[in-house]
Design a protein around this motif. Structure first.
Motif, mmCIF file in Angstrom:
data_model
loop_
_atom_site.group_PDB
_atom_site.id
_atom_site.type_symbol
_atom_site.label_atom_id
_atom_site.label_comp_id
_atom_site.label_asym_id
_atom_site.label_seq_id
_atom_site.Cartn_x
_atom_site.Cartn_y
_atom_site.Cartn_z
ATOM 1 N N PHE A 126 0.832 -1.205 0.000
ATOM 2 C CA PHE A 126 0.000 0.000 0.000
ATOM 3 C C PHE A 126 0.868 1.258 0.000
ATOM 4 N N VAL A 127 1.920 1.258 0.817
ATOM 5 C CA VAL A 127 2.824 2.412 0.865
ATOM 6 C C VAL A 127 3.493 2.619 -0.498
ATOM 7 N N GLY A 128 3.856 1.521 -1.156
ATOM 8 C CA GLY A 128 4.453 1.627 -2.485
ATOM 9 C C GLY A 128 3.489 2.212 -3.499
ATOM 10 N N SER A 129 2.225 1.854 -3.373
ATOM 11 C CA SER A 129 1.216 2.386 -4.275
ATOM 12 C C SER A 129 1.060 3.897 -4.096
ATOM 13 N N VAL A 130 0.943 4.320 -2.867
ATOM 14 C CA VAL A 130 0.797 5.752 -2.594
ATOM 15 C C VAL A 130 2.086 6.491 -2.953
ATOM 16 N N GLY A 131 3.224 5.889 -2.634
ATOM 17 C CA GLY A 131 4.515 6.512 -2.946
ATOM 18 C C GLY A 131 4.739 6.666 -4.437
ATOM 19 N N GLY A 132 4.382 5.641 -5.208
ATOM 20 C CA GLY A 132 4.541 5.729 -6.661
ATOM 21 C C GLY A 132 3.690 6.828 -7.262
ATOM 22 N N SER A 133 2.457 6.940 -6.798
ATOM 23 C CA SER A 133 1.588 7.996 -7.324
ATOM 24 C C SER A 133 2.047 9.373 -6.848
ATOM 25 N N LEU A 134 2.566 9.449 -5.620
ATOM 26 C CA LEU A 134 3.063 10.731 -5.114
ATOM 27 C C LEU A 134 4.282 11.191 -5.902
ATOM 28 N N LEU A 135 5.179 10.262 -6.199
ATOM 29 C CA LEU A 135 6.375 10.626 -6.972
ATOM 30 C C LEU A 135 6.014 11.141 -8.366
ATOM 31 N N ILE A 136 5.125 10.434 -9.051
ATOM 32 C CA ILE A 136 4.766 10.880 -10.397
ATOM 33 C C ILE A 136 3.975 12.185 -10.338
ATOM 34 N N GLY A 137 3.168 12.367 -9.285
ATOM 35 C CA GLY A 137 2.420 13.619 -9.136
ATOM 36 C C GLY A 137 3.339 14.804 -8.899
ATOM 37 N N LEU A 138 4.344 14.608 -8.043
ATOM 38 C CA LEU A 138 5.307 15.685 -7.795
ATOM 39 C C LEU A 138 6.111 16.001 -9.046
ATOM 40 N N ALA A 139 6.492 14.967 -9.791
ATOM 41 C CA ALA A 139 7.251 15.185 -11.022
ATOM 42 C C ALA A 139 6.413 15.957 -12.042
ATOM 43 N N LYS A 140 5.167 15.576 -12.200
ATOM 44 C CA LYS A 140 4.289 16.246 -13.173
ATOM 45 C C LYS A 140 4.031 17.690 -12.781
ATOM 46 N N GLU A 141 3.795 17.931 -11.515
ATOM 47 C CA GLU A 141 3.540 19.311 -11.080
ATOM 48 C C GLU A 141 4.807 20.163 -11.157
ATOM 49 N N SER A 142 5.967 19.552 -10.966
ATOM 50 C CA SER A 142 7.227 20.288 -11.143
ATOM 51 C C SER A 142 7.407 20.690 -12.599
ATOM 52 N N ILE A 143 7.074 19.786 -13.512
ATOM 53 C CA ILE A 143 7.155 20.105 -14.933
ATOM 54 C C ILE A 143 6.157 21.204 -15.287
ATOM 55 N N ASP A 144 4.938 21.099 -14.753
ATOM 56 C CA ASP A 144 3.932 22.131 -15.003
ATOM 57 C C ASP A 144 4.375 23.482 -14.460
ATOM 58 N N GLU A 145 5.011 23.493 -13.310
ATOM 59 C CA GLU A 145 5.492 24.745 -12.707
ATOM 60 C C GLU A 145 6.547 25.394 -13.600
ATOM 61 N N LYS A 146 7.440 24.568 -14.124
ATOM 62 C CA LYS A 146 8.516 25.109 -14.951
ATOM 63 C C LYS A 146 8.001 25.568 -16.317
ATOM 64 N N GLN A 147 7.118 24.771 -16.941
ATOM 65 C CA GLN A 147 6.647 25.105 -18.291
ATOM 66 C C GLN A 147 5.538 26.144 -18.307
ATOM 67 N N TYR A 148 4.565 25.978 -17.410
ATOM 68 C CA TYR A 148 3.381 26.838 -17.464
ATOM 69 C C TYR A 148 3.306 27.842 -16.324
ATOM 70 N N GLY A 149 4.210 27.717 -15.352
ATOM 71 C CA GLY A 149 4.196 28.648 -14.231
ATOM 72 C C GLY A 149 3.039 28.428 -13.275
ATOM 73 N N GLY A 150 2.531 27.207 -13.204
ATOM 74 C CA GLY A 150 1.395 26.964 -12.316
ATOM 75 C C GLY A 150 1.441 25.606 -11.648
ATOM 76 N N TRP A 151 1.571 25.631 -10.335
ATOM 77 C CA TRP A 151 1.525 24.413 -9.527
ATOM 78 C C TRP A 151 0.098 24.249 -9.039
ATOM 79 N N ASP A 152 -0.492 23.079 -9.260
ATOM 80 C CA ASP A 152 -1.878 22.870 -8.856
ATOM 81 C C ASP A 152 -1.938 21.745 -7.829
ATOM 82 N N ASN A 153 -2.261 22.107 -6.599
ATOM 83 C CA ASN A 153 -2.373 21.091 -5.545
ATOM 84 C C ASN A 153 -3.543 20.140 -5.793
ATOM 85 N N GLY A 154 -4.560 20.596 -6.491
ATOM 86 C CA GLY A 154 -5.694 19.743 -6.832
ATOM 87 C C GLY A 154 -5.272 18.600 -7.747
#
Length: 149
Positions: free
Chosen positions: A55-83
């Protein structure tokens, strides 16, 4: 009948809910599902099937990809979305909970089959009180006719 009715009500309510959710959030949820599944698989292999670590691996895997995607969005579009991050992690939680439920059911079924097998084996293998001298041919399953020759 009650289960079917409950299931149909759930499906129809989810359909209405889906209409209110942005398509971006639904895609983040799906991404969280997929990467949560990968994280759960890796964690399950590393921990020899431990339910908690899966279960921890499942949540951790999704958290890692979510942080990576939002970091890319922040750099490219200037917008971090917690939602979006929440939707991604929620997808990982959903997969982790689903895996846990089905793994627990499979484990209970396996334990019941094992208990039933032990019960039937004990019922069939009653050792007689007066035993003959055991010959190696008896152990191999040969009949007495072969032993008398």
């Amino acid at each position: 009948m009650k289960k079917l009715l409950s299931f149909l009500i759930l499906i129809f309510s989810l359909q209405t809910l889906f209409g209110q959710i942005e398509s971006d959030k639904a895609l983040h949820f799906l991404g969280g599902n997929l990467y949560g599944l990968v994280g759960a698989g890796v964690a399950s292999e590393l921990s020899d099937g431990n339910r908690t670590w899966t279960f921890v691996g499942s949540v951790g895997g999704s958290l890692l990809i979510g942080l990576a995607k939002e970091s890319i969005d922040e750099k490219q579009y200037g917008g971090w979305d917690n939602g979006d991050l929440f939707a991604t992690v929620l997808g990982g939680i959903a997969v982790g909970a689903t895996i846990d439920i089905f793994k627990k059911r499979k484990q209970r079924k396996r334990e019941q089959l094992f208990k039933d097998a032990l019960k039937s084996a004990n019922a069939q293998n009653k050792i007689p009180v007066n035993t003959e001298k055991i010959n190696s041919l008896y152990l191999l399953g040969f009949s007495e006719m072969v032993l008398n020759r």
